[in-house]
Design a protein around this motif. Structure first.
Motif, mmCIF file in Angstrom:
data_model
loop_
_atom_site.group_PDB
_atom_site.id
_atom_site.type_symbol
_atom_site.label_atom_id
_atom_site.label_comp_id
_atom_site.label_asym_id
_atom_site.label_seq_id
_atom_site.Cartn_x
_atom_site.Cartn_y
_atom_site.Cartn_z
ATOM 1 N N ARG A 61 0.811 -1.212 0.000
ATOM 2 C CA ARG A 61 0.000 0.000 0.000
ATOM 3 C C ARG A 61 0.847 1.266 0.000
ATOM 4 N NH1 ARG A 61 -5.244 -0.497 0.821
ATOM 5 N NH2 ARG A 61 -5.425 1.572 1.725
ATOM 6 N N GLN A 62 0.206 2.376 -0.406
ATOM 7 C CA GLN A 62 0.792 3.706 -0.390
ATOM 8 C C GLN A 62 0.299 4.463 0.853
ATOM 9 O OE1 GLN A 62 3.115 4.439 -2.448
ATOM 10 N NE2 GLN A 62 2.837 2.622 -3.734
ATOM 11 N N PRO A 63 0.841 5.662 1.115
ATOM 12 C CA PRO A 63 0.368 6.436 2.269
ATOM 13 C C PRO A 63 -1.141 6.686 2.177
ATOM 14 C CG PRO A 63 2.396 7.379 1.404
ATOM 15 C CD PRO A 63 1.966 6.328 0.433
ATOM 16 N N PRO A 64 -1.824 6.732 3.318
ATOM 17 C CA PRO A 64 -3.277 6.920 3.303
ATOM 18 C C PRO A 64 -3.678 8.321 2.853
ATOM 19 C CG PRO A 64 -2.451 6.994 5.548
ATOM 20 C CD PRO A 64 -1.298 6.579 4.684
ATOM 21 N N LEU A 65 -4.833 8.414 2.259
ATOM 22 C CA LEU A 65 -5.358 9.717 1.842
ATOM 23 C C LEU A 65 -5.653 10.591 3.058
ATOM 24 C CD1 LEU A 65 -6.423 11.595 -0.402
ATOM 25 C CD2 LEU A 65 -8.627 10.426 -0.212
ATOM 26 N N MET A 66 -6.219 9.976 4.093
ATOM 27 C CA MET A 66 -6.499 10.703 5.325
ATOM 28 C C MET A 66 -5.252 10.680 6.202
ATOM 29 S SD MET A 66 -10.454 9.626 6.212
ATOM 30 C CE MET A 66 -10.438 10.686 7.672
ATOM 31 N N ASP A 67 -4.499 11.778 6.151
ATOM 32 C CA ASP A 67 -3.233 11.855 6.859
ATOM 33 C C ASP A 67 -2.848 13.325 7.012
ATOM 34 O OD1 ASP A 67 -0.953 11.022 8.136
ATOM 35 O OD2 ASP A 67 -0.226 9.766 6.498
ATOM 36 N N ASP A 68 -1.762 13.591 7.712
ATOM 37 C CA ASP A 68 -1.243 14.942 7.885
ATOM 38 C C ASP A 68 -0.293 15.251 6.735
ATOM 39 O OD1 ASP A 68 -0.134 17.321 8.616
ATOM 40 O OD2 ASP A 68 0.595 16.663 10.577
ATOM 41 N N TRP A 69 -0.721 16.157 5.834
ATOM 42 C CA TRP A 69 0.084 16.504 4.663
ATOM 43 C C TRP A 69 0.668 17.913 4.752
ATOM 44 C CZ3 TRP A 69 1.526 12.736 1.614
ATOM 45 C CH2 TRP A 69 0.744 11.592 1.518
ATOM 46 N N ASP A 70 0.644 18.513 5.939
ATOM 47 C CA ASP A 70 1.127 19.882 6.079
ATOM 48 C C ASP A 70 2.572 20.038 5.601
ATOM 49 O OD1 ASP A 70 -1.312 20.384 7.191
ATOM 50 O OD2 ASP A 70 -0.546 21.281 9.044
ATOM 51 N N HIS A 71 3.418 19.030 5.866
ATOM 52 C CA HIS A 71 4.840 19.155 5.542
ATOM 53 C C HIS A 71 5.093 19.264 4.042
ATOM 54 C CE1 HIS A 71 3.863 14.912 5.224
ATOM 55 N NE2 HIS A 71 4.952 14.722 4.507
ATOM 56 N N VAL A 72 4.170 18.772 3.239
ATOM 57 C CA VAL A 72 4.323 18.834 1.787
ATOM 58 C C VAL A 72 3.828 20.170 1.249
ATOM 59 C CG1 VAL A 72 3.658 17.730 -0.392
ATOM 60 C CG2 VAL A 72 4.056 16.336 1.633
ATOM 61 N N MET A 73 3.004 20.842 2.013
ATOM 62 C CA MET A 73 2.290 22.013 1.517
ATOM 63 C C MET A 73 2.850 23.332 2.042
ATOM 64 S SD MET A 73 0.239 20.426 -0.372
ATOM 65 C CE MET A 73 -0.596 18.858 -0.585
ATOM 66 N N ARG A 74 4.148 23.379 2.317
ATOM 67 C CA ARG A 74 4.792 24.602 2.775
ATOM 68 C C ARG A 74 5.834 25.046 1.758
ATOM 69 N NH1 ARG A 74 3.610 25.576 8.179
ATOM 70 N NH2 ARG A 74 2.752 23.778 9.323
ATOM 71 N N SER A 75 5.865 26.345 1.474
ATOM 72 C CA SER A 75 6.831 26.879 0.525
ATOM 73 C C SER A 75 7.221 28.299 0.924
ATOM 74 C CB SER A 75 6.255 26.880 -0.893
ATOM 75 O OG SER A 75 7.114 27.573 -1.782
ATOM 76 N N ASP A 76 8.530 28.564 0.961
ATOM 77 C CA ASP A 76 9.016 29.908 1.284
ATOM 78 C C ASP A 76 8.713 30.906 0.178
ATOM 79 O OD1 ASP A 76 10.026 28.945 3.664
ATOM 80 O OD2 ASP A 76 12.048 28.598 2.862
ATOM 81 N N SER A 77 8.380 30.399 -1.021
ATOM 82 C CA SER A 77 8.108 31.305 -2.143
ATOM 83 C C SER A 77 6.678 31.840 -2.131
ATOM 84 C CB SER A 77 8.380 30.589 -3.467
ATOM 85 O OG SER A 77 7.453 29.540 -3.675
ATOM 86 N N TRP A 78 5.838 31.311 -1.281
ATOM 87 C CA TRP A 78 4.460 31.778 -1.188
ATOM 88 C C TRP A 78 4.356 32.898 -0.166
ATOM 89 C CZ3 TRP A 78 2.020 26.227 -0.530
ATOM 90 C CH2 TRP A 78 2.196 25.511 -1.722
ATOM 91 N N SER A 79 3.397 33.788 -0.371
ATOM 92 C CA SER A 79 3.152 34.845 0.615
ATOM 93 C C SER A 79 2.558 34.229 1.873
ATOM 94 C CB SER A 79 2.194 35.890 0.042
ATOM 95 O OG SER A 79 0.876 35.345 -0.076
ATOM 96 N N PRO A 80 2.677 34.916 3.014
ATOM 97 C CA PRO A 80 2.085 34.374 4.250
ATOM 98 C C PRO A 80 0.604 34.064 4.115
ATOM 99 C CG PRO A 80 3.574 36.172 4.771
ATOM 100 C CD PRO A 80 3.448 36.148 3.282
ATOM 101 N N SER A 81 -0.127 34.928 3.404
ATOM 102 C CA SER A 81 -1.572 34.686 3.260
ATOM 103 C C SER A 81 -1.832 33.469 2.367
ATOM 104 C CB SER A 81 -2.266 35.918 2.687
ATOM 105 O OG SER A 81 -1.788 36.216 1.386
#
Length: 353
Positions: A281-301
């Motif tokens: 199996r692969q990682p579950p869909l229901m999981d904590d994905w915050d670490h993938v969704m952070r980027s220094d190139s994005w504005s704070p908002s």
């Protein structure tokens, strides 16, 4: 030879499928009905045709090699590492390239495992996949279901159709919330983003059959991304979970001896090997994905809006899972069966074998 059709009666006044009336088999060019000497063989041959099409067409060629492969190629080749589409899709192409190249080496060649599991000649094996890929058409789930012309009395009481659309629209709401902060002006912002334009165009040249996507807009982009995520999560589970059908010799054999109503020993063993492979199996869909969704190139908002969308998606999935549990209680209370295959709690984030 594969090819079969089942003929069902109609429930009085409801327009719903009723009892099995007969089965047509291409191999004999004949219809078989209850009481015929070959009736049990006809039913097993029908199941063999179903599992072959489901496994080779819907699962392997369409979900893995066309749609999941297309998702990964477009995201990784057309968008930068911090692009919002790349980040949105990152959980959903995890390990896809590795799995697909291994499936290509292990399953596709004549003489390899998949070829030996099914009953094709060398020529028809190659031609089958050529025909499937050449005839494939991009059609998002809502349009695909609508095109079937199913009676409303059937569709409204069809658990798979209802559960599939609930999941698809939950994913769509997530995609809209994710993209919104990056494209506040809608179509103008989308068309001004060179990576998005390249991402869109890449689907027309990935393999011999172009996707023939509609003109790029915020709406069509949202629909495509929703369809891609649905494909590697819900649709993959739907067409790939065949364990229950392969654990019995009378289940869904990949190939069948003439006149037989169950798998031969070799075919049954090959089916069990397929089951063992699908247990990875692969990682579950229901999981904590915050670490993938952070980027220094994005504005704070933008960063906060993305995290809100990602976390909100998890909340929506949990609510959908609870709704599925409740629906199943009602289904069993009314004499029906549980249908949990699209419950988000069991779904993976990307395609497995």
């Amino acid at each position: 030879r594969y090819g079969a059709a089942a003929y069902l009666g109609e429930s009085p006044g409801l327009g719903l499928p009723g009892a099995l009336l007969g089965i047509y088999l291409c191999h004999y060019d004949a219809i078989f009905v209850t009481g015929d000497e070959q009736w049990e063989h006809a039913k097993c041959a029908f199941r063999s045709t179903v599992t072959t099409g489901l496994t080779l067409n819907d699962h392997l060629c369409t979900v893995h090699w066309i749609k999941a492969n297309g998702l990964g190629m477009a995201a990784r080749e057309a968008t930068g590492p911090d692009h919002p589409i790349r980040r949105l899709l990152k959980p959903h192409y995890y390990n896809t390239a590795l799995i697909n190249v291994k499936s290509k080496d292990m399953l596709l060649p004549v003489g390899q495992f998949a070829y030996r599991t099914f009953a094709f000649t060398e020529t028809s094996w190659v031609q089958y996949f050529t025909d499937v890929s050449a005839g494939w058409v991009y059609e998002p789930l809502p349009a695909k279901l609508a095109s079937k012309g199913l009676p409303s009395a059937f569709f409204d009481s069809w658990p798979l159709g209802q559960d599939a659309l609930k999941l698809w629209y939950t994913i769509e709401a997530y995609v809209k919330a994710f993209l919104g902060p990056f494209y506040p002006n809608g179509d103008d912002d989308v068309l001004a983003d060179g990576d998005v334009v390249d991402f869109w165009a890449s689907f027309e040249t990935q393999f011999g059959t172009p996707w023939n996507l509609p003109p790029l807009t915020m709406e069509t982009l949202t629909t495509l991304l929703t369809e891609l995520i649905w494909t590697v999560t819900g649709e993959h589970e739907l067409v790939g979970s065949i364990v229950a059908y392969l654990t019995s010799p009378t289940g869904f054999p990949g190939k069948l001896l003439e006149g037989s109503a169950e798998s031969d020993v070799q075919s049954f063993a090959q089916g069990l090997v397929i089951i063992a492979l699908t247990g990875l199996r692969q990682p579950p869909l229901m999981d904590d994905w915050d670490h993938v969704m952070r980027s220094d190139s994005w504005s704070p908002s933008q960063q906060q809006s993305v995290l809100d969308a990602v976390r909100g998606f998890q909340v929506s999935l949990a609510e959908l899972a609870d709704q599925n549990d409740h629906d199943n209680q009602e289904r069993t209370r009314q004499g029906g069966r549980k249908v949990s295959i699209l419950n988000p709690r069991i779904l993976e984030s990307s395609v497995s074998i």
